[in-house]
Write an enzyme that holds these catalytic residues in place. Structure first.
Site, mmCIF file in Angstrom:
data_model
loop_
_atom_site.group_PDB
_atom_site.id
_atom_site.type_symbol
_atom_site.label_atom_id
_atom_site.label_comp_id
_atom_site.label_asym_id
_atom_site.label_seq_id
_atom_site.Cartn_x
_atom_site.Cartn_y
_atom_site.Cartn_z
ATOM 1 N N HIS B 201 12.061 -1.714 49.500
ATOM 2 C CA HIS B 201 11.658 -0.325 49.728
ATOM 3 C C HIS B 201 12.818 0.654 49.858
ATOM 4 O O HIS B 201 12.675 1.821 49.534
ATOM 5 C CB HIS B 201 10.737 -0.215 50.963
ATOM 6 C CG HIS B 201 11.419 -0.553 52.241
ATOM 7 N ND1 HIS B 201 11.575 -1.849 52.682
ATOM 8 C CD2 HIS B 201 11.987 0.214 53.196
ATOM 9 C CE1 HIS B 201 12.201 -1.851 53.847
ATOM 10 N NE2 HIS B 201 12.463 -0.615 54.181
ATOM 11 N N ASP B 202 13.968 0.196 50.323
ATOM 12 C CA ASP B 202 15.089 1.126 50.542
ATOM 13 C C ASP B 202 16.159 1.072 49.457
ATOM 14 O O ASP B 202 17.233 1.655 49.623
ATOM 15 C CB ASP B 202 15.742 0.840 51.905
ATOM 16 C CG ASP B 202 15.221 1.784 52.990
ATOM 17 O OD1 ASP B 202 14.550 2.784 52.634
ATOM 18 O OD2 ASP B 202 15.476 1.516 54.180
ATOM 19 N N LYS B 205 18.491 3.931 48.317
ATOM 20 C CA LYS B 205 19.629 4.441 49.098
ATOM 21 C C LYS B 205 20.949 4.308 48.343
ATOM 22 O O LYS B 205 21.939 4.928 48.729
ATOM 23 C CB LYS B 205 19.696 3.718 50.438
ATOM 24 C CG LYS B 205 18.623 4.205 51.419
ATOM 25 C CD LYS B 205 18.880 3.721 52.823
ATOM 26 C CE LYS B 205 17.858 4.299 53.793
ATOM 27 N NZ LYS B 205 17.961 3.636 55.120
ATOM 28 N N HIS B 230 15.976 9.321 48.690
ATOM 29 C CA HIS B 230 16.038 7.885 48.395
ATOM 30 C C HIS B 230 14.711 7.273 47.940
ATOM 31 O O HIS B 230 14.717 6.368 47.096
ATOM 32 C CB HIS B 230 16.700 7.079 49.534
ATOM 33 C CG HIS B 230 15.818 6.736 50.686
ATOM 34 N ND1 HIS B 230 15.648 7.531 51.782
ATOM 35 C CD2 HIS B 230 15.046 5.631 50.923
ATOM 36 C CE1 HIS B 230 14.828 6.960 52.639
ATOM 37 N NE2 HIS B 230 14.443 5.807 52.150
ATOM 38 N N HIS B 257 7.881 6.574 53.265
ATOM 39 C CA HIS B 257 8.119 7.596 54.304
ATOM 40 C C HIS B 257 7.015 8.649 54.359
ATOM 41 O O HIS B 257 7.178 9.691 54.996
ATOM 42 C CB HIS B 257 9.490 8.261 54.108
ATOM 43 C CG HIS B 257 10.622 7.428 54.604
ATOM 44 N ND1 HIS B 257 10.787 7.140 55.942
ATOM 45 C CD2 HIS B 257 11.627 6.794 53.943
ATOM 46 C CE1 HIS B 257 11.875 6.381 56.095
ATOM 47 N NE2 HIS B 257 12.396 6.146 54.895
ATOM 48 N N ASP B 285 7.796 -2.000 58.668
ATOM 49 C CA ASP B 285 9.206 -1.616 58.680
ATOM 50 C C ASP B 285 9.578 -0.928 59.994
ATOM 51 O O ASP B 285 10.560 -1.280 60.639
ATOM 52 C CB ASP B 285 9.456 -0.675 57.486
ATOM 53 C CG ASP B 285 10.926 -0.313 57.322
ATOM 54 O OD1 ASP B 285 11.779 -1.186 57.565
ATOM 55 O OD2 ASP B 285 11.205 0.834 56.927
#
Lengths: 354, 354
Positions: B201-202, B205, B230, B257, B285
């Site tokens: 998911h990240d 970044k 991101h 998010h 998360d």
């Protein structure tokens, strides 16, 4: 994975007391049935719309025939070619979970008695279910491996937040690595492992500061010191795992900038001190980088690139790896042609699985 | 994958005309044989050193017994418990490619005739080979999935060049995501897909500048604008694939998010406009981040964390996801306890597969 399918076919032959047993799968594109697993017969391909097998494949209904030469649907072509004489034939459809017919399971010539009986029909239907499940499992397995490769390439390619071209590069260099390894005689599992591991070789670049990694011009000596840390970073990210894939990827990451003549980094190893995985991946990586167009350079011509690699035999590259590479050029060229956007050409470029 | 094993057992029953057919596998740790696939019997566990099955498992030799009650090796315990009356028994060992016995294949009570004959022995041996190959294939399949997960977590965790703790976090949040999805009634394949997709998911970044990503203090409004890009970067890296895993991971990356009340980013979607994958992964998360110690914050206590999540029900989080989460807390707690280094405790922490 095909071993299990062969066992099922073997069992059909034994249990149903047949002279031959064959699993035929449908090849939709070629409109053919092909013998995926066969006992007592050669590998064959037959038209999908012909013969007993074709009839079963298209109707989805089993056929149990005592004397096929009396049946107008029978296609005597295969007998003519092989010299085999078919008598009794039991053929059942192979249906997957979605009820689609994916092939047929066929036994020929009952050894005792003239014909296959109703119980044989039941048993062969059960065996066809087993064979179908096995064929589907194998597909699933192949899908997962393909998926693993796509995932690795996307994530490894993301490191420098690079574009689609980087993914294509990683995909190609990993294919080339596996091909070279095959040519050098490594076993298929080892080659497959290298195919998956190779695209992770530059993952350590995440540890290199942005301003060094993305600098448009030449790096200063201090910046080079930073850049040359990426193999070590990669080994840290990938190392310490029990899995063979991770171990291979850590080795390739750590040693892909070593040189055969000992002038590489980070350790300055030379010749066979450098793990063979890294010697292979390094050549595959450099070759592909040279023939590809990059933002900061045009692509080298194939002639220039091949001359350069030949010149670096025994310097940058392991001579044996270079030799294997030249021997498999006929396999490498079509991949490169199909999947590399080169020079100023606007020619459409094929895409691998992503 | 077990469907194929059941087919093989079903076939044994039909072909050998037996009342029962069972594949028993050896559980080395518990020193037991357990019925992996059984037709006509309940799932059972029996001591490895007892009875006919135990004798076959330890000797590696088949036993074909006409009347087991006359055989001193027979263990009548199972009959006593189940009320079944065993008469004839044919049991063959299951040997893998390394010649290790991994279990036994047993058929009970020949329906026609008193005993299993020599041909039955041959057929059951063939079936045992099939069953063994299938059990080994299933292991292989599970190994590959495990490997895919380790690879994803290592590569996704590498993005910020984070440490071992980040990997553990990604591993835990992906387990929690799958557990919540299971509780909400999604099918096993969907849950497994989410388990593999969630840790990515990240990944976006990588597109955020170093000085923003690694800034020790609070971000300025301009820096927040950069940081909030991101999810979009992640969707670009992971998007456009035909594979379900990549599609899920792109969705989770893009929407993790977003908030139930519409105050999230990048799109400000609300409630069920937000894909369910992202609603689940987001809670998993955040929960794990809260209870974990980070360099820039101590861990929240479990009480504080649970209260916070309860407070955010219907605000940050989907109420249904929160409810499912609380219902499976008993499954989450042991994973968290085992795999989370918390507070100032020096307690040893277990490691997942890496």
């Amino acid at each position: 994975m095909d071993q299990l399918l062969n066992l099922i076919v073997e069992e059909a032959k034994t249990v149903l007391k047949a002279e031959r047993a064959t699993v035929f799968l449908i090849d939709k594109e070629r409109k053919e049935l092909w013998s995926k697993a066969a006992l007592g017969a050669h590998k064959i391909r037959i038209p999908l719309d012909k013969g007993i097998s074709g009839a079963v494949a298209s109707s989805g209904k089993l056929l149990n025939i005592r004397d096929v030469y009396k049946d107008p649907r029978f296609n005597p072509e295969v007998d003519k070619k092989t010299g085999f004489r078919t008598r009794s034939v039991l053929t059942v459809p192979m249906r997957n979970a979605k009820s689609q017919v994916i092939g047929v399971f066929q036994v020929l010539n009952r050894i005792q008695g003239n014909a296959f009986d109703h119980q044989d029909e039941e048993i062969l239907t059960l065996l066809a279910d087993q064979a179908t499940a096995q064929v589907e499992n194998t597909h699933l397995y192949q899908e997962i491996r393909k998926l693993a490769q796509e995932t690795i390439i996307r994530l490894a390619g993301a490191v420098e937040y690079k574009d689609y071209d980087t993914r294509q590069h990683l995909w190609r260099m990993s294919q080339y690595s596996a091909l070279i390894a095959q040519k050098m005689g490594f076993d298929p599992e080892w080659c497959e492992n290298l195919r998956l591991a190779a695209p992770m070789h530059d993952i350590g670049k995440v540890g290199v500061p942005d301003n060094v990694l993305n600098k448009p011009g030449k790096l200063s000596p201090e910046e080079w010191v930073e850049m040359k840390k990426h193999p070590q970073y990669g080994a840290e990210i990938l190392g310490g795992s029990e899995s063979e894939l991770m171990q291979t990827s850590a080795i390739v990451a750590l040693y892909h900038h070593e040189r055969w003549d000992g002038k590489g980094y980070p350790k300055g190893l030379k010749e066979k001190e450098i793990p063979i995985e890294a010697r292979i991946a390094s050549l595959a990586d450099v070759f592909d980088a040279l023939v590809s167009k990059r933002i900061y350079k045009p692509s080298f011509s194939m002639e220039e690139t091949l001359r350069l690699i030949q010149d670096e035999k025994g310097k940058q590259f392991d001579p044996e790896v270079v030799e294997a590479f030249f021997e498999i050029l006929p396999k490498i060229m079509p991949i490169m042609e199909a999947y590399t956007p080169r020079g100023d050409s606007d020619k459409a470029v094929a895409t691998p699985s992503f």
